[in-house]
Scaffold this motif. Structure first.
Motif, PDB file in Angstrom:
ATOM      1  N   GLU A  15       0.814  -1.220   0.000  1.00 45.39           N
ATOM      2  CA  GLU A  15       0.000   0.000   0.000  1.00 45.39           C
ATOM      3  C   GLU A  15       0.848   1.271   0.000  1.00 45.39           C
ATOM      4  O   GLU A  15       0.357   2.350  -0.294  1.00 45.39           O
ATOM      5  N   MET A  17       3.377   1.765  -1.880  1.00 47.77           N
ATOM      6  CA  MET A  17       3.877   1.960  -3.239  1.00 47.77           C
ATOM      7  C   MET A  17       2.981   3.002  -3.915  1.00 47.77           C
ATOM      8  O   MET A  17       1.809   3.130  -3.576  1.00 47.77           O
ATOM      9  N   THR A  18       3.515   3.763  -4.887  1.00 47.95           N
ATOM     10  CA  THR A  18       2.634   4.677  -5.615  1.00 47.95           C
ATOM     11  C   THR A  18       1.814   3.887  -6.637  1.00 47.95           C
ATOM     12  O   THR A  18       2.182   2.773  -7.031  1.00 47.95           O
ATOM     13  N   VAL A 110       8.350   6.470  -1.823  1.00 44.39           N
ATOM     14  CA  VAL A 110       8.513   7.015  -0.468  1.00 44.39           C
ATOM     15  C   VAL A 110       9.807   6.448   0.109  1.00 44.39           C
ATOM     16  O   VAL A 110       9.938   5.237   0.278  1.00 44.39           O
TER      17      VAL A 110
ATOM     18  N   TYR B  14      -2.455  12.096 -10.210  1.00 46.95           N
ATOM     19  CA  TYR B  14      -3.094  11.081  -9.367  1.00 46.95           C
ATOM     20  C   TYR B  14      -2.224   9.828  -9.218  1.00 46.95           C
ATOM     21  O   TYR B  14      -2.091   9.271  -8.128  1.00 46.95           O
ATOM     22  N   GLU B  15      -1.575   9.399 -10.295  1.00 45.60           N
ATOM     23  CA  GLU B  15      -0.783   8.156 -10.296  1.00 45.60           C
ATOM     24  C   GLU B  15       0.447   8.246  -9.392  1.00 45.60           C
ATOM     25  O   GLU B  15       1.037   7.226  -9.047  1.00 45.60           O
ATOM     26  N   LYS B  16       0.840   9.454  -9.018  1.00 46.52           N
ATOM     27  CA  LYS B  16       2.028   9.609  -8.183  1.00 46.52           C
ATOM     28  C   LYS B  16       1.678   9.577  -6.691  1.00 46.52           C
ATOM     29  O   LYS B  16       2.537   9.749  -5.831  1.00 46.52           O
ATOM     30  N   MET B  17       0.414   9.373  -6.404  1.00 44.43           N
ATOM     31  CA  MET B  17      -0.052   9.194  -5.033  1.00 44.43           C
ATOM     32  C   MET B  17       0.209   7.735  -4.627  1.00 44.43           C
ATOM     33  O   MET B  17       0.207   6.852  -5.481  1.00 44.43           O
ATOM     34  N   THR B  18       0.418   7.469  -3.330  1.00 41.97           N
ATOM     35  CA  THR B  18       0.547   6.068  -2.921  1.00 41.97           C
ATOM     36  C   THR B  18      -0.842   5.422  -2.872  1.00 41.97           C
ATOM     37  O   THR B  18      -1.867   6.113  -2.777  1.00 41.97           O
ATOM     38  N   ILE B  19      -0.851   4.097  -2.935  1.00 40.73           N
ATOM     39  CA  ILE B  19      -2.109   3.350  -2.834  1.00 40.73           C
ATOM     40  C   ILE B  19      -2.775   3.654  -1.491  1.00 40.73           C
ATOM     41  O   ILE B  19      -3.984   3.886  -1.410  1.00 40.73           O
ATOM     42  N   GLU B  20      -1.952   3.714  -0.450  1.00 40.07           N
ATOM     43  CA  GLU B  20      -2.431   4.022   0.903  1.00 40.07           C
ATOM     44  C   GLU B  20      -3.094   5.413   0.975  1.00 40.07           C
ATOM     45  O   GLU B  20      -4.123   5.592   1.646  1.00 40.07           O
ATOM     46  N   SER B  22      -4.507   7.021  -1.539  1.00 42.80           N
ATOM     47  CA  SER B  22      -5.772   6.915  -2.262  1.00 42.80           C
ATOM     48  C   SER B  22      -6.835   6.230  -1.394  1.00 42.80           C
ATOM     49  O   SER B  22      -7.995   6.646  -1.364  1.00 42.80           O
ATOM     50  N   GLN B  23      -6.417   5.187  -0.663  1.00 40.99           N
ATOM     51  CA  GLN B  23      -7.353   4.483   0.230  1.00 40.99           C
ATOM     52  C   GLN B  23      -7.863   5.410   1.346  1.00 40.99           C
ATOM     53  O   GLN B  23      -9.042   5.378   1.699  1.00 40.99           O
ATOM     54  N   ASP B  82       4.955  15.474   0.331  1.00 46.72           N
ATOM     55  CA  ASP B  82       4.881  14.722   1.576  1.00 46.72           C
ATOM     56  C   ASP B  82       4.430  15.677   2.673  1.00 46.72           C
ATOM     57  O   ASP B  82       4.974  16.783   2.790  1.00 46.72           O
ATOM     58  N   PRO B 108       2.664   9.131   4.297  1.00 50.66           N
ATOM     59  CA  PRO B 108       3.740   9.780   3.541  1.00 50.66           C
ATOM     60  C   PRO B 108       3.506   9.757   2.039  1.00 50.66           C
ATOM     61  O   PRO B 108       2.733   8.945   1.526  1.00 50.66           O
ATOM     62  N   GLY B 109       4.182  10.663   1.340  1.00 51.95           N
ATOM     63  CA  GLY B 109       4.057  10.730  -0.115  1.00 51.95           C
ATOM     64  C   GLY B 109       5.394  11.077  -0.750  1.00 51.95           C
ATOM     65  O   GLY B 109       6.396  11.257  -0.058  1.00 51.95           O
ATOM     66  N   VAL B 110       5.387  11.172  -2.059  1.00 53.59           N
ATOM     67  CA  VAL B 110       6.598  11.523  -2.800  1.00 53.59           C
ATOM     68  C   VAL B 110       6.773  13.041  -2.749  1.00 53.59           C
ATOM     69  O   VAL B 110       5.922  13.784  -3.238  1.00 53.59           O
ATOM     70  N   THR B 111       7.858  13.501  -2.127  1.00 53.61           N
ATOM     71  CA  THR B 111       8.107  14.933  -2.015  1.00 53.61           C
ATOM     72  C   THR B 111       8.793  15.460  -3.289  1.00 53.61           C
ATOM     73  O   THR B 111       9.286  14.673  -4.100  1.00 53.61           O
ATOM     74  N   ALA B 118      13.668  12.235  -9.992  1.00 50.64           N
ATOM     75  CA  ALA B 118      13.331  11.204 -10.985  1.00 50.64           C
ATOM     76  C   ALA B 118      13.213  11.804 -12.385  1.00 50.64           C
ATOM     77  O   ALA B 118      13.525  11.150 -13.376  1.00 50.64           O
TER      78      ALA B 118
END
Lengths: 243, 243
Positions: A15, A17-18, A110, B14-20, B22-23, B82, B108-111, B118
């Motif tokens: 979870e 993972m992006t 992350v 949206y795709e750069k969000m984590t699954i967590e 989004s949940q 993040d 947490p997220g991708v800062t 990347a």
């Protein structure tokens, strides 16, 4: 053009993972990584071809990924955390010069600093440094100079690779250096197994951290002069002026 | 206990969000944030109640989130990147002392540092610092000291908030300071609108960076002494020893 994804899978749990990382793995024929990371994602991507190489065989792993891509396969090279933070993306660009037909795409994730920070509270709200205590590829004198400079300038410091079998006293040495500029009661925190089974966290002072044993799955956080403990969490304010 | 998520939504897409992440948004009744970020996620979470407060009203936004949670709603407070890196999670813990019934969970997220890295290639592979050039809450002398210390210790440096309407010459001032210790041909990079429409990147020298105008949606990367350009990308090696 053959596509090769370099994917940061985050701290461990699926979870974390992006969505983009998950999509890249779904699109791939082959998923390549260090054994431990491949085991973390395996069950979520059935039917994929998995390839592993052991620790310290990073160059071999990169070559393997490029060779598979040259064979016409869509390949994901996975790293824990973010592939660009002490990860494989740099080496992939260096080795990639031999494979101009292969297009690299880096998918961020992350990293342990932000993943661990979320467990501890909010230690990284203000300016911070990441320093690895591993002297495998970096002279210890350079690491020492960075610990001193970062402490003197009152950065929050996040330590990666704080310990290993051969370097069991490195964290203690690092604390002694930071104590030259940071107060003994500076708020610190450690997080173990971020986003994995057995996740643990502890908030303590820098003086206490110096006497604490950590393993290679621990990430260490050392606060700045403003960092405080709030309800058992480690929290750094947004600045130095009153809000 | 009422649950309040503080969610890093990543750079934007949206795709750069984590699954967590989004949940958490899916589980929430109310999603609160700065207008720009709410607009980024709105279409992906239909049927939710959205609340926004303008920039610089961060305390009001936190209070609003806690009040909604006290009303029995499941709430997500969203931040770009993040939530723990120049984000809202610290202030949420500080204001949270007034609302002991509400349990905070930080996701947490991708800062921008790792998201931007990347895009540029692999600039952050080795030890690095994050420094914000905003002197709204931090005295400029402190920022100056950090730029000098980080340059002297050969850190890769990632600059957040490199410019604003009132601070249009701050990046130039920062470059002058870094040039005291870093060579004029140090490899640097800038990334604009990471993970959003109009994403752009450019690799240049520190001397060129000094003369470059950037806006508030730009993240700036300044290499260490080993950072190089490989095929138009900015790449920092894993260490100082030959691999």
């Amino acid at each position: 053009m053959n596509k090769l994804y370099v994917v940061g899978i985050g701290p461990g749990a699926y979870e974390k993972m992006t969505i983009e990382a998950s999509q890249a793995l779904s699109k791939s024929d082959v998923i390549i990584g260090y054994t431990v990371y491949v085991d973390l994602v395996k069950e979520h991507f059935p039917g994929k071809e998995f390839m592993t190489t052991p620790m310290k065989k990073e160059v071999d792993r990169c070559v393997l990924a490029f060779e598979e891509a040259m064979n016409g396969k869509t390949v994901s090279m996975i790293c824990s955390g973010d592939a660009g933070v002490y990860g494989m993306s740099g080496l992939m660009y260096e080795i990639g010069t031999r494979y101009p037909e292969v297009e690299l795409e880096i998918i961020p994730g992350v990293t342990a600093a932000t993943g661990g920070a979320a467990v501890l509270g909010a230690p990284l709200i203000h300016d911070f440094c990441l320093i690895s205590l591993s002297d495998l590829l970096t002279p210890w004198e350079k690491i020492e100079a960075r610990l001193l400079s970062a402490s003197q300038a009152d950065f929050v410091i996040c330590l990666y690779n704080p310990s290993s079998k051969k370097r069991h006293d490195y964290l203690e040495k690092a604390c002694d250096l930071m104590l030259q500029y940071k107060a003994p009661d500076t708020v610190c925190g450690i997080v173990g197994n971020i986003g994995r089974e057995g996740e643990s966290m502890q908030v303590m002072t820098l003086e206490e951290l110096k006497k604490t044993s950590v393993d290679m799955f621990t990430t260490v956080f050392v606060g700045n002069s403003q960092t405080k403990e709030i309800g058992g969490k480690m929290v750094t304010p947004r600045g130095y002026k009153n809000v």
